[in-house]
Design an enzyme around this catalytic site. Structure first.
Site, PDB file in Angstrom:
ATOM      1  CB  SER A 233      -0.939  -0.063   1.206  1.00 13.81           C
ATOM      2  OG  SER A 233      -2.006   0.827   1.053  1.00 13.81           O
ATOM      3  CG  ASP A 462      -6.639  -2.637  -3.384  1.00 13.74           C
ATOM      4  OD1 ASP A 462      -7.273  -1.915  -2.598  1.00 13.74           O
ATOM      5  OD2 ASP A 462      -5.435  -2.926  -3.229  1.00 13.74           O
ATOM      6  CG  HIS A 490      -5.630  -2.644   0.687  1.00 12.45           C
ATOM      7  ND1 HIS A 490      -5.165  -1.993  -0.425  1.00 12.45           N
ATOM      8  CD2 HIS A 490      -4.905  -2.160   1.728  1.00 12.45           C
ATOM      9  CE1 HIS A 490      -4.214  -1.149  -0.078  1.00 12.45           C
ATOM     10  NE2 HIS A 490      -4.035  -1.240   1.224  1.00 12.45           N
TER      11      HIS A 490
END
Length: 522
Positions: A233, A462, A490
């Site tokens: 991320s 996502d 995610h």
């Protein structure tokens, strides 16, 4: 004052935290005190040539000591301001390491996202969540708290009661009124001043570029000539800027849940908002067949209408939880978003909406508290929210043009009509009133010219780091290879998808780069 009005949009946490639930409650105390009193296993720096003013940082010797869970801990020193290093203003960077279970190929640094998530906690508490057994066998796995985060010299703003008021407090004035707006702005001013008073001058240097400089120093002092790195991320931001700034030091780098540095902060929020809308619709489409207790049976459009009415209902008439906090649409929104990060959490959505229809608050506050790292006793277990805001406000410029703000508001409404809340188009009040303004990095495409091959993982479903960001980054970086995962949630690595896990492990261990996108899960 409700944080959802005063600070950056809750769902615009560019990555969201990838840390497991276990990390919410496990906190290691006293590690830095141990380090101050005992000399442990020492790392040998690479000894590479740097400028005279940076040599003390790149040549420092780390001492690793045992600190529970089979991990070792160490503390490094970094300059507060890399452009003007001075021992008088040095900061601390704290790390946790699990040594390779087999013959080590070197170090593998891991960052879990945020910004504001603790890499120390992730690796210290649950290294097997972060990486596969294959990588554990071949690498010394290291997690660190970036500057401003957790155990490293931290951003500190408010006590628990103050954070509760900042995040969950609700104005007596009508949303959108002049009085409400004035109160929102004052809340932002007070928060920024508290952060400055309690953190000090490092608040100016809690930026991603400084963290990238820290990471290169850490690479050198653990003795690695090249950086091996796994970023989830927001951790992909750190990795992509490392590739851009230090291509000559890139070893094997994987960015999972990748972000696109070439878009503005508004576009980040817009794409994420649309991503969460898609994820919500995917949940609603699957819900009736997937769950016996699905609260929606009349089709996706009817369900979206029902949810929109819940938002309107709770903004007009918030409901008190047993602890006295009030559930408005902002709490409902962050709870929903938290459960949409993973398909495994969709059951929470059933409970959330069923309870909200009855005026109940348990699941809403359970999910919101998880997101904000708030424990059952009302204490906040880390500073992830405060660090997030500090990093966000210096990493991005703030839009102030009234005409542009009106246009942006309409685009947000179109991206997610179900969850859109009609606040005045004021811009980001928290960052507008932050003690330090935008210092970079520049919003530009990254090329990583001269870097060896790196892998970009992007998931089609996502919501937090949408698929198109990974595609864009893989096209911008000259040596990147995209790995697509066709699925929900995610990030993808180490989640049981053999195609993804196998490609990443083969790359880190044997240097194998897929000849083409394996298109996993198609």
């Amino acid at each position: 004052m409700n944080f959802n009005a005063a600070a950056p949009a809750s769902r615009a946490r560019r990555l969201a935290l990838v840390v497991p639930a276990l990390a919410l409650t496990l906190l290691l105390s006293g590690c830095t005190n141990i380090l101050a009193n005992f000399l442990g296993e020492q790392s040998e720096p690479t000894g590479e040539t740097v400028s005279e003013e940076l040599a003390p940082y790149y040549s420092q010797v780390l001492s690793w000591v045992d600190c529970d869970n089979g991990a070792q801990c160490a503390t490094a020193t970094a300059p507060m301001d890399w452009a003007n290093p001075s021992p008088e203003t040095d900061i601390e960077i704290v790390m946790a390491r699990h040594e390779a279970t087999g013959e080590s190929m070197g170090s593998l640094f891991v960052n879990p996202g945020g910004p504001g998530a603790s890499g120390f906690d992730l690796i210290h508490d649950d290294v097997d969540f972060a990486v596969s057994a294959n990588l554990r066998e071949n690498y010394d796995v290291i997690g660190w708290d970036p500057r401003g985060v957790g155990r490293s010299t931290p951003v500190t703003c408010l006590d628990d009661e103050g954070l509760d008021d900042f995040i969950f407090g609700i104005s007596d004035s009508a949303i959108g009124s002049d009085a409400w707006l004035a109160e929102s702005e004052q809340s932002a001013i007070d928060f920024g001043q508290a952060c400055l008073d309690n953190t000090g001058p490092i608040l100016q240097f809690i930026d991603t570029q400084s963290t990238v400089r820290d990471l290169d120093m850490l690479r050198a002092i653990v003795g690695d000539e090249k950086l091996q790195y796994l970023g989830y991320s927001y951790g992909s931001d750190i990795g992509s800027y490392y590739i851009e700034n230090f291509p000559q030091n890139v070893g094997r780098i994987v960015l999972d849940g990748a972000t696109d540095s070439s878009i503005s902060v508004f576009d980040v929020g817009l794409v994420q908002t649309a991503g969460f809308q898609r994820a919500l619709e995917n949940y609603l489409a699957a819900c009736p067949e997937m769950f016996d207790d699905c609260p929606f049976t009349g089709g996706v459009d009817a369900a979206l209408t029902t949810i929109r009415k819940l938002y309107d209902r709770y903004d007009a008439n918030p409901v008190a939880a047993p602890d006295g906090r009030m559930m408005d649409a902002g709490v409902l929104d962050i709870a929903m978003s938290t459960a949409l990060y993973s398909q495994d959490s969709w059951q929470f959505l059933n409970d959330l909406y069923s309870e909200a229809a009855r005026g109940e608050t348990d699941t809403a506050f359970f999910l919101a508290d998880f997101y904000y790292s708030r424990d059952l006793d009302g204490s906040y277990t880390d500073n992830s929210l405060e660090a997030f805001i500090a990093i966000y406000c210096v990493d991005y410029p703030v839009e102030t043009d009234p005409a542009v703000l009106v246009q942006q508001q309409e685009l947000m409404r179109q991206a997610s009509p179900t969850t859109y809340r009609d606040f005045p188009p004021t811009g980001d009040l928290t960052c507008l009133n932050w003690p330090y303004q935008y210092i970079g990095p520049e919003i530009t495409e990254l090329t990583g010219e001269g870097a060896p091959p790196v892998l970009i993982i992007s998931t089609t479903g996502d919501p937090a780091t949408p698929y198109e960001w990974g595609v864009a980054l893989s096209e911008q970086l000259q040596s990147a290879q995209l790995i697509t995962y066709n699925g929900e949630g995610h990030t993808a690595y180490n989640g049981g998808v053999g195609c993804v896990d196998g490609a990443v492990d083969a790359y880190f261990i044997n240097g194998v780069v897929p000849k083409a996108d394996p298109n996993c899960g198609a």
